[in-house]
Design a protein around this motif. Structure first.
Motif, PDB file in Angstrom:
ATOM      1  N   PHE A 200       0.820  -1.212   0.000  1.00 21.27           N
ATOM      2  CA  PHE A 200       0.000   0.000   0.000  1.00 21.27           C
ATOM      3  C   PHE A 200       0.857   1.267   0.000  1.00 21.27           C
ATOM      4  CE2 PHE A 200      -2.777   3.298   1.710  1.00 21.27           C
ATOM      5  CZ  PHE A 200      -3.943   3.068   1.011  1.00 21.27           C
TER       6      PHE A 200
ATOM      7  N   ARG B  67       3.683  -5.623  -5.371  1.00 21.91           N
ATOM      8  CA  ARG B  67       2.342  -5.740  -5.957  1.00 21.91           C
ATOM      9  C   ARG B  67       2.162  -7.139  -6.571  1.00 21.91           C
ATOM     10  NH1 ARG B  67      -2.821  -3.078  -6.556  1.00 21.91           N
ATOM     11  NH2 ARG B  67      -3.760  -4.256  -8.203  1.00 21.91           N
TER      12      ARG B  67
ATOM     13  N   PHE C  51      -2.555 -15.657   3.704  1.00 27.10           N
ATOM     14  CA  PHE C  51      -1.621 -14.748   3.011  1.00 27.10           C
ATOM     15  C   PHE C  51      -0.194 -14.995   3.450  1.00 27.10           C
ATOM     16  CE2 PHE C  51      -5.065 -11.332   3.597  1.00 27.10           C
ATOM     17  CZ  PHE C  51      -5.703 -11.705   2.443  1.00 27.10           C
TER      18      PHE C  51
ATOM     19  N   THR D 150      -0.151  -4.814   6.259  1.00 25.65           N
ATOM     20  CA  THR D 150      -0.884  -4.076   5.213  1.00 25.65           C
ATOM     21  C   THR D 150      -2.234  -4.715   4.933  1.00 25.65           C
ATOM     22  OG1 THR D 150       1.154  -3.373   4.127  1.00 25.65           O
ATOM     23  CG2 THR D 150      -0.821  -3.379   2.776  1.00 25.65           C
TER      24      THR D 150
ATOM     25  N   THR E 172     -13.888  -3.562   4.618  1.00 20.40           N
ATOM     26  CA  THR E 172     -14.787  -4.684   4.382  1.00 20.40           C
ATOM     27  C   THR E 172     -15.884  -4.754   5.431  1.00 20.40           C
ATOM     28  OG1 THR E 172     -12.820  -5.744   3.528  1.00 20.40           O
ATOM     29  CG2 THR E 172     -14.757  -7.105   3.653  1.00 20.40           C
TER      30      THR E 172
ATOM     31  N   THR F 267     -18.760  -2.055   4.518  1.00 20.87           N
ATOM     32  CA  THR F 267     -19.565  -2.329   3.314  1.00 20.87           C
ATOM     33  C   THR F 267     -20.825  -3.151   3.635  1.00 20.87           C
ATOM     34  OG1 THR F 267     -17.655  -2.080   1.894  1.00 20.87           O
ATOM     35  CG2 THR F 267     -19.466  -3.367   0.994  1.00 20.87           C
TER      36      THR F 267
ATOM     37  N   MET G 167     -22.731  -0.007  -2.084  1.00 20.40           N
ATOM     38  CA  MET G 167     -21.436   0.679  -2.272  1.00 20.40           C
ATOM     39  C   MET G 167     -21.588   1.936  -3.131  1.00 20.40           C
ATOM     40  SD  MET G 167     -18.620  -2.280  -2.782  1.00 20.40           S
ATOM     41  CE  MET G 167     -17.281  -1.222  -2.371  1.00 20.40           C
TER      42      MET G 167
ATOM     43  N   PRO H  71     -15.222   2.305  -6.898  1.00 18.00           N
ATOM     44  CA  PRO H  71     -15.078   2.242  -5.433  1.00 18.00           C
ATOM     45  C   PRO H  71     -13.809   1.518  -4.986  1.00 18.00           C
ATOM     46  CG  PRO H  71     -16.745   0.689  -6.172  1.00 18.00           C
ATOM     47  CD  PRO H  71     -16.355   1.502  -7.364  1.00 18.00           C
TER      48      PRO H  71
ATOM     49  N   CYS I 176      -7.576  -1.848  -6.039  1.00 15.50           N
ATOM     50  CA  CYS I 176      -7.540  -2.740  -4.879  1.00 15.50           C
ATOM     51  C   CYS I 176      -7.375  -4.221  -5.267  1.00 15.50           C
ATOM     52  CB  CYS I 176      -8.843  -2.570  -4.106  1.00 15.50           C
ATOM     53  SG  CYS I 176      -8.982  -3.713  -2.741  1.00 15.50           S
TER      54      CYS I 176
ATOM     55  N   GLY J  26      -7.666  -6.592  -3.248  1.00 18.03           N
ATOM     56  CA  GLY J  26      -8.550  -7.393  -2.383  1.00 18.03           C
ATOM     57  C   GLY J  26     -10.007  -7.339  -2.819  1.00 18.03           C
TER      58      GLY J  26
ATOM     59  N   LEU K 141     -11.944 -10.687  -2.974  1.00 22.78           N
ATOM     60  CA  LEU K 141     -12.115 -11.239  -1.630  1.00 22.78           C
ATOM     61  C   LEU K 141     -13.193 -10.462  -0.874  1.00 22.78           C
ATOM     62  CD1 LEU K 141     -11.319 -12.924   0.843  1.00 22.78           C
ATOM     63  CD2 LEU K 141      -9.472 -11.294   1.272  1.00 22.78           C
TER      64      LEU K 141
HETATM   65  C1  HEM Z   1     -15.123  -3.329   0.363  1.00 21.65           C
HETATM   66  C2  HEM Z   1     -13.853  -3.515   0.676  1.00 21.65           C
HETATM   67  C3  HEM Z   1     -12.708  -2.747   0.097  1.00 21.65           C
HETATM   68  C4  HEM Z   1     -12.686  -1.528  -0.530  1.00 21.65           C
HETATM   69  C5  HEM Z   1     -13.864  -0.592  -0.830  1.00 21.65           C
HETATM   70  C6  HEM Z   1     -11.318  -1.264  -0.893  1.00 21.65           C
HETATM   71  C7  HEM Z   1     -10.907  -0.122  -1.555  1.00 21.65           C
HETATM   72  C8  HEM Z   1      -9.595   0.131  -1.892  1.00 21.65           C
HETATM   73  C9  HEM Z   1      -9.149   1.330  -2.566  1.00 21.65           C
HETATM   74  C10 HEM Z   1     -10.049   2.482  -3.032  1.00 21.65           C
HETATM   75  C11 HEM Z   1      -7.808   1.232  -2.711  1.00 21.65           C
HETATM   76  C12 HEM Z   1      -6.884   2.252  -3.376  1.00 21.65           C
HETATM   77  C13 HEM Z   1      -6.814   1.895  -4.844  1.00 21.65           C
HETATM   78  C14 HEM Z   1      -5.999   2.863  -5.667  1.00 21.65           C
HETATM   79  O1  HEM Z   1      -5.063   3.481  -5.139  1.00 21.65           O
HETATM   80  O2  HEM Z   1      -6.313   2.989  -6.891  1.00 21.65           O
HETATM   81  C15 HEM Z   1      -7.378  -0.034  -2.149  1.00 21.65           C
HETATM   82  C16 HEM Z   1      -6.072  -0.492  -2.133  1.00 21.65           C
HETATM   83  C17 HEM Z   1      -5.689  -1.677  -1.569  1.00 21.65           C
HETATM   84  N1  HEM Z   1      -6.502  -2.628  -1.010  1.00 21.65           N
HETATM   85 FE1  HEM Z   1      -8.531  -2.531  -0.820  1.00 21.65          FE
HETATM   86  N2  HEM Z   1     -10.534  -2.306  -0.476  1.00 21.65           N
HETATM   87  C18 HEM Z   1     -11.332  -3.245   0.115  1.00 21.65           C
HETATM   88  C19 HEM Z   1     -10.930  -4.461   0.649  1.00 21.65           C
HETATM   89  C20 HEM Z   1      -9.655  -4.957   0.631  1.00 21.65           C
HETATM   90  C21 HEM Z   1      -9.246  -6.261   1.122  1.00 21.65           C
HETATM   91  C22 HEM Z   1     -10.206  -7.313   1.700  1.00 21.65           C
HETATM   92  C23 HEM Z   1      -7.898  -6.360   0.962  1.00 21.65           C
HETATM   93  C24 HEM Z   1      -6.960  -7.489   1.290  1.00 21.65           C
HETATM   94  C25 HEM Z   1      -7.101  -8.280   2.278  1.00 21.65           C
HETATM   95  C26 HEM Z   1      -7.452  -5.120   0.359  1.00 21.65           C
HETATM   96  C27 HEM Z   1      -6.143  -4.832   0.045  1.00 21.65           C
HETATM   97  C28 HEM Z   1      -5.719  -3.672  -0.565  1.00 21.65           C
HETATM   98  C29 HEM Z   1      -4.318  -3.382  -0.847  1.00 21.65           C
HETATM   99  C30 HEM Z   1      -3.127  -4.282  -0.526  1.00 21.65           C
HETATM  100  C31 HEM Z   1      -4.294  -2.129  -1.493  1.00 21.65           C
HETATM  101  C32 HEM Z   1      -3.058  -1.370  -2.005  1.00 21.65           C
HETATM  102  C33 HEM Z   1      -2.828  -1.676  -3.472  1.00 21.65           C
HETATM  103  C34 HEM Z   1      -1.620  -0.944  -4.081  1.00 21.65           C
HETATM  104  O3  HEM Z   1      -1.241   0.108  -3.577  1.00 21.65           O
HETATM  105  O4  HEM Z   1      -1.091  -1.461  -5.089  1.00 21.65           O
HETATM  106  N3  HEM Z   1      -8.540  -4.303   0.174  1.00 21.65           N
HETATM  107  N4  HEM Z   1      -8.484  -0.681  -1.654  1.00 21.65           N
END
Ligand code: HEM
Length: 452
Positions: free
Chosen positions: A79, A90, A227, A252, A261, A264, A314, A388, A396, A398, A401
């Motif tokens: 992240f 990544r 993981f 992270t 999560t 939501t 959402m 979203p 994202c 995730g 998942l």
């Molecule tokens: C409804 C649930 C979730 C929402 C709305 C959400 C939303 C987001 C958003 C908006 C970002 C930023 C994307 C961007 O910079 O373009 C993000 C990044 C990320 N999310 Fe989620 N997320 C959710 C659930 C999860 C879950 C369950 C995981 C893993 C267990 C996860 C792991 C990550 C990671 C690792 C990043 C960083 C990706 C990067 O920087 O390359 N997310 N998420």
């Protein structure tokens, strides 16, 4: 673009996303604001949002203060990484969340979902109202901690685990630091900062303990079931991740996968409580699809109406309504109306879903909760202005998942109970911390069926 001196208005208690969206209504899709002494840009222009998010990691990055705060607590991972390091991390993170791993993780999700269902059936029998957000937090805390580390906290069943009660506090504490006017905690530690440090230390100790077990299991040639194990196993064309990389990425996942999560399905329950007819349709679909038990993720793929409920919740209450990026150098970027010059380091607030609620030309009934719109491809919102989960190379990982968890949970709960709003504490309100979450959301439950 009007120039606003705006911190006082943002500090008045209304959720920040609501203020930024209201200003979009007033000033147009792109405008400048001043946050203290810092000039920033806010945009809901789909072309500009798309351009800045796609030009990562080379031209834009996450805000340095956010990365510093997360890295400081030991969460340096995909992240917050940038450049070549981000590309490498990544790949590892995406692999640990791909569909074949999701199949391995499914039994954990199914087990915690069944626990939550039993807890709501007991609440229905007891005639007690339930605090929806708190329950959803317990649910995702259990799933995410179990999936991230292999450790079952079992907070849904109320296990007395000191780490558990404090993990829930991690997110507000963390949001407070990101939004603080200056990094005071580096000079003076308030009681809340000492608690944060202690929680993070306890969490790191748990991850380190589980790490040793994961390494042993993977050395024996087993398939990863969380993981941590997936991260321990090197990719074919990559050197193995270092211990620090593994630890940082597990933290992270815990941070990125918990708050988002839980909010939501909480918002989905809020919407369902006002729409008994939608609950009936979700329950009927769940009865048909889940009658033989929770087979595998493919069965969840057949819960199309429950998934539409999640998508619609959402759209109306996105938990990450905006993300902030900043240019690595002075740059000129495309907008719908031409171009925009941005100075290095200028925070750019990208509103990810504004258009799907405010664009009256495309969404005539934009304020209505109508899951059916997602079943008809011609009326479903296009990728932008509805993103979203972000967009571009850092969207994202995730997403699948999160949607799997939320869809299965909502279907399972609607199959077991009917949900009614319990507004004894006044109206449900939206607040913005690390994510946008509901406050005052309580419901009463009525048992729908005898459990098989
Ligand atoms: C409804 C649930 C979730 C929402 C709305 C959400 C939303 C987001 C958003 C908006 C970002 C930023 C994307 C961007 O910079 O373009 C993000 C990044 C990320 N999310 Fe989620 N997320 C959710 C659930 C999860 C879950 C369950 C995981 C893993 C267990 C996860 C792991 C990550 C990671 C690792 C990043 C960083 C990706 C990067 O920087 O390359 N997310 N998420």
């Amino acid at each position: 673009m009007p120039l606003l001196g705006n911190l006082p208005e943002l500090a008045r208690g209304e959720a920040m996303n609501q203020v930024l969206e209201r200003w979009c209504d007033r000033f147009g899709p792109t405008y400048r604001v001043r946050l203290g002494g810092t000039p920033a840009v806010v945009t809901a222009d789909p072309v500009l949002v798309d351009t800045v998010l796609r030009q990562r990691p080379d031209a834009f990055r996450r805000p340095s203060i956010m990365s510093e705060v997360i890295d400081e607590i030991g969460g340096h991972g995909v992240f917050t990484a940038e450049g070549a390091e981000w590309r490498r991390l990544r790949k590892i993170a995406t692999q640990s969340l791909n569909s074949s791993y999701l199949r391995q993780y499914f039994s954990t999700i199914a087990e915690v979902t069944a626990r939550m269902r039993n807890s709501w059936v007991s609440a229905a029998d007891a005639g007690a109202s339930v605090d929806v957000l708190a329950d959803m937090q317990r649910y995702t805390l259990d799933v995410t901690t179990w999936l991230a580390t292999g450790h079952d906290l079992n907070s849904v069943d109320g296990n007395d685990d000191s780490l558990l009660s404090r993990l829930v506090e991690l997110f507000p504490a963390f949001a407070r630091r990101i939004n603080a006017p200056f990094p005071y905690w580096r000079h003076v530690k308030l009681p809340q900062d000492r608690r944060l440090d202690a929680t993070v230390e306890e969490l790191a100790a748990l991850v380190r303990f589980q790490f040793v077990k994961a390494r042993e299991r993977m050395a024996g040639g087993a398939e990863p079931t969380n993981f941590l194990e997936a991260l321990v196993r090197p990719l074919e064309d990559e050197p193995a991740a270092s211990d620090d990389e593994v630890l940082g990425n597990v933290v992270t996942m815990l941070l990125a996968g918990e708050d988002t999560t839980s909010s939501t399905p909480a918002w989905a329950v809020h919407r369902l409580s006002a729409h008994p007819e939608v609950q009936e349709r979700v329950a009927a679909e769940a009865e048909a699809v889940l009658a033989d038990g929770l087979a595998d993720p493919a069965a969840v793929g057949r819960l199309t109406y429950a998934r539409a409920v999640i998508d619609e919740a959402m759209r109306l209450n996105p938990v990450t309504p905006f993300i902030v990026v900043q240019p690595n150098h002075d740059i000129t970027v495309d907008t719908a109306e031409g171009s925009l010059r941005l100075k290095q380091g200028t925070p750019v607030f990208t509103l990810l879903t504004y258009g799907s609620r405010r664009d009256r030309s495309r969404f005539a009934d934009h304020d209505e909760f109508r899951p059916e719109r997602w079943l008809d491809e011609s009326s479903a919102p296009a990728e932008l202005p509805y993103a979203p989960f972000g967009a571009g190379p850092r969207f994202c990982p995730g997403r699948n998942l999160a949607l799997l968890e939320a869809t299965l949970l909502i279907a399972t709960l609607c199959r077991a109970v009917t949900i009614r709003a319990h507004d004894a504490d006044g109206p449900v309100r939206e607040r913005m911390g690390f994510t946008a979450f509901p406050t005052g959301l309580a419901v009463t439950l009525h048992r729908r069926e005898a459990l098989g």
